[in-house]
Scaffold this motif. Sequence first.
Motif, PDB file in Angstrom:
ATOM      1  N   SER A 169       0.825  -1.205   0.000  1.00 49.51           N
ATOM      2  CA  SER A 169       0.000   0.000   0.000  1.00 49.51           C
ATOM      3  C   SER A 169       0.863   1.260   0.000  1.00 49.51           C
ATOM      4  O   SER A 169       0.491   2.284  -0.566  1.00 49.51           O
ATOM      5  CB  SER A 169      -0.992   0.001   1.174  1.00 49.51           C
ATOM      6  OG  SER A 169      -0.343  -0.158   2.409  1.00 49.51           O
ATOM      7  N   ARG A 247      -5.900  -2.978  -7.415  1.00 50.69           N
ATOM      8  CA  ARG A 247      -4.811  -2.785  -6.469  1.00 50.69           C
ATOM      9  C   ARG A 247      -4.147  -4.136  -6.207  1.00 50.69           C
ATOM     10  O   ARG A 247      -4.814  -5.177  -6.263  1.00 50.69           O
ATOM     11  CB  ARG A 247      -5.303  -2.169  -5.166  1.00 50.69           C
ATOM     12  CG  ARG A 247      -5.666  -0.690  -5.351  1.00 50.69           C
ATOM     13  CD  ARG A 247      -6.122  -0.032  -4.091  1.00 50.69           C
ATOM     14  NE  ARG A 247      -6.309   1.391  -4.338  1.00 50.69           N
ATOM     15  CZ  ARG A 247      -7.182   2.156  -3.698  1.00 50.69           C
ATOM     16  NH1 ARG A 247      -7.951   1.625  -2.740  1.00 50.69           N
ATOM     17  NH2 ARG A 247      -7.294   3.439  -3.975  1.00 50.69           N
ATOM     18  N   ARG A 249      -2.425  -6.817  -3.825  1.00 48.71           N
ATOM     19  CA  ARG A 249      -2.354  -7.255  -2.426  1.00 48.71           C
ATOM     20  C   ARG A 249      -1.880  -8.714  -2.397  1.00 48.71           C
ATOM     21  O   ARG A 249      -2.197  -9.507  -3.301  1.00 48.71           O
ATOM     22  CB  ARG A 249      -3.724  -7.164  -1.734  1.00 48.71           C
ATOM     23  CG  ARG A 249      -4.277  -5.747  -1.600  1.00 48.71           C
ATOM     24  CD  ARG A 249      -3.489  -4.912  -0.616  1.00 48.71           C
ATOM     25  NE  ARG A 249      -4.066  -3.597  -0.413  1.00 48.71           N
ATOM     26  CZ  ARG A 249      -3.698  -2.503  -1.067  1.00 48.71           C
ATOM     27  NH1 ARG A 249      -2.760  -2.581  -2.011  1.00 48.71           N
ATOM     28  NH2 ARG A 249      -4.256  -1.342  -0.802  1.00 48.71           N
ATOM     29  N   LEU A 272     -11.187  -2.548  -7.587  1.00 47.23           N
ATOM     30  CA  LEU A 272     -11.449  -1.465  -6.637  1.00 47.23           C
ATOM     31  C   LEU A 272     -12.824  -1.592  -5.991  1.00 47.23           C
ATOM     32  O   LEU A 272     -13.065  -1.037  -4.924  1.00 47.23           O
ATOM     33  CB  LEU A 272     -11.337  -0.116  -7.348  1.00 47.23           C
ATOM     34  CG  LEU A 272      -9.929   0.281  -7.794  1.00 47.23           C
ATOM     35  CD1 LEU A 272      -9.961   1.571  -8.599  1.00 47.23           C
ATOM     36  CD2 LEU A 272      -9.003   0.424  -6.592  1.00 47.23           C
ATOM     37  N   SER A 273     -13.726  -2.342  -6.596  1.00 49.42           N
ATOM     38  CA  SER A 273     -15.056  -2.543  -6.030  1.00 49.42           C
ATOM     39  C   SER A 273     -15.065  -3.522  -4.863  1.00 49.42           C
ATOM     40  O   SER A 273     -16.067  -3.645  -4.157  1.00 49.42           O
ATOM     41  CB  SER A 273     -16.014  -3.046  -7.117  1.00 49.42           C
ATOM     42  OG  SER A 273     -15.509  -4.243  -7.711  1.00 49.42           O
ATOM     43  N   PRO A 275     -13.940  -4.934  -1.137  1.00 49.45           N
ATOM     44  CA  PRO A 275     -13.492  -4.295   0.112  1.00 49.45           C
ATOM     45  C   PRO A 275     -12.012  -4.512   0.423  1.00 49.45           C
ATOM     46  O   PRO A 275     -11.379  -3.645   1.035  1.00 49.45           O
ATOM     47  CB  PRO A 275     -14.392  -4.924   1.192  1.00 49.45           C
ATOM     48  CG  PRO A 275     -15.051  -6.100   0.550  1.00 49.45           C
ATOM     49  CD  PRO A 275     -15.104  -5.818  -0.901  1.00 49.45           C
ATOM     50  N   ALA A 277      -9.563  -4.276  -1.508  1.00 47.79           N
ATOM     51  CA  ALA A 277      -8.738  -3.305  -2.232  1.00 47.79           C
ATOM     52  C   ALA A 277      -8.486  -2.054  -1.400  1.00 47.79           C
ATOM     53  O   ALA A 277      -7.544  -1.298  -1.671  1.00 47.79           O
ATOM     54  CB  ALA A 277      -9.405  -2.928  -3.548  1.00 47.79           C
ATOM     55  N   HIS A 278      -9.287  -1.845  -0.385  1.00 48.83           N
ATOM     56  CA  HIS A 278      -9.187  -0.624   0.412  1.00 48.83           C
ATOM     57  C   HIS A 278      -8.573  -0.870   1.792  1.00 48.83           C
ATOM     58  O   HIS A 278      -8.622   0.007   2.654  1.00 48.83           O
ATOM     59  CB  HIS A 278     -10.571   0.016   0.528  1.00 48.83           C
ATOM     60  CG  HIS A 278     -11.199   0.272  -0.810  1.00 48.83           C
ATOM     61  ND1 HIS A 278     -10.862   1.348  -1.598  1.00 48.83           N
ATOM     62  CD2 HIS A 278     -12.089  -0.469  -1.541  1.00 48.83           C
ATOM     63  CE1 HIS A 278     -11.542   1.290  -2.737  1.00 48.83           C
ATOM     64  NE2 HIS A 278     -12.283   0.189  -2.727  1.00 48.83           N
ATOM     65  N   THR A 280      -5.430  -0.963   3.855  1.00 44.44           N
ATOM     66  CA  THR A 280      -4.099  -0.381   3.693  1.00 44.44           C
ATOM     67  C   THR A 280      -3.283  -0.525   4.970  1.00 44.44           C
ATOM     68  O   THR A 280      -3.787  -0.918   6.020  1.00 44.44           O
ATOM     69  CB  THR A 280      -4.202   1.102   3.314  1.00 44.44           C
ATOM     70  OG1 THR A 280      -4.914   1.800   4.344  1.00 44.44           O
ATOM     71  CG2 THR A 280      -4.921   1.281   1.995  1.00 44.44           C
TER      72      THR A 280
END
Length: 430
Positions: A169, A247, A249, A272-273, A275, A277-278, A280
């Motif tokens: 991230s 993203r 991960r 990105l849709s 969860p 992906a967010h 960090t």
Amino acid sequence: MTEPLRIALAGLGTVGAGVIRLLDTNGDLIARRAGRPIEVVAVSARDRTKDRGIDISRFDWVDDTAELARHPRADVVVELVGGSDGPAVALVRAALAAGRHVVTANKAMIAHHGLELARAAEAANAALKFEAAVAGGVPVIKGLREGAAANVVTRVYGILNGTCNFILSKMEAEGRDFADILAEAQRLGFAEADPSFDIDGVDAAHKLSILASLAFGTEPAFDDVAISGVRHILAADIAEAAALGYRVRLLGLADAGPHGLFQRVHPHLIPLSHPLAHVTGSTNAVVAEGNFVGRLLFQGAGAGDGPTASAVVADLIDIARGEFGPPYAMPADALAAQPAADAGERRARAYVRLTVTDKVGVLAEIAAAMRDAGVSIESLIQRAAAPDGSVLVAIVTHEGPERSVAHALEKLRGSQSLVGEPMWMHILDD
């Protein structure tokens, strides 16, 4: 007054000291929730004189860690020594043989010896609890054992290593390369001096094997986890993923089906849709998909003295209440011995990055290798040549068998046009 639950604690590092601080700070609340006080009576560690910021003079000091298993006043042994073998597993075996309950944060030991230790615990009618072994303070083990117990879990996956997630991230946010961010993570204490256990995926694989056993009712099978880490990911891969709407991960992913148990730790492109992906920084997150409950997301701090100590003490509260059963939510002898599934038959989309020499015919060679292996290309991007004359080629494939992508890359590895190893990342479906 109700008799306290008495603890013999092995290991006074970050987590062990955190357990003592937590019991000191929240002792009254914990006693009310547990139905009786929980108190440490004995401790053991390498160095008795080390300043840990806590008063250990009130506890019995035991030089030989293994002797904690037979401490006359201990009801529970808390193992925070670490390591898959050696003193840790010797202590736990001795404690269960003596009829003592055990709480541990040791994912490596559970991944390698969990089935043996579960059988010993069941034979002794003792608890073997390990909430802190996966995702620190996130109650994912309790969620799978209890909250999702009525469901057929079809898949479990997640971000299981905070070090890798911090690095990826940070690369994403700042556009810097892996080596720079790793050095910073080491300075900040997010990565060990020797980070290979984390960045090569072994730590995440230990945790995944535990989650898979709980999710699917299968025998732990760490040796069947396919493992690939993050050390070869470039800033350019992060940038290409972002341009495509993803993203990067490191995910541990497991599912069980008619063809066996599939377990893999590998870098993924996540839409990105989704969860995950967010998620960090050093945060951990686990997704479990049940046939009636749907998608469950467990997220929070995956390491550190406070979160991990919180999970250890939560296990102690369960034991104080008398709430424990088989370690893997069903008797060890009921766990299924599943063969390892063949990854080659799995169908998915893939991201492939190749670094090649800047010359005529290279793209045609790549396309031919993909065609001959039966790989359908969805998109192909060639970037401008670098100062050393190399060119980055990024490919996204249509859905197809993984075996075909592996075959195409094997053909290209013998090419004089290829510079370095290809990078293959799986694309997570939404």
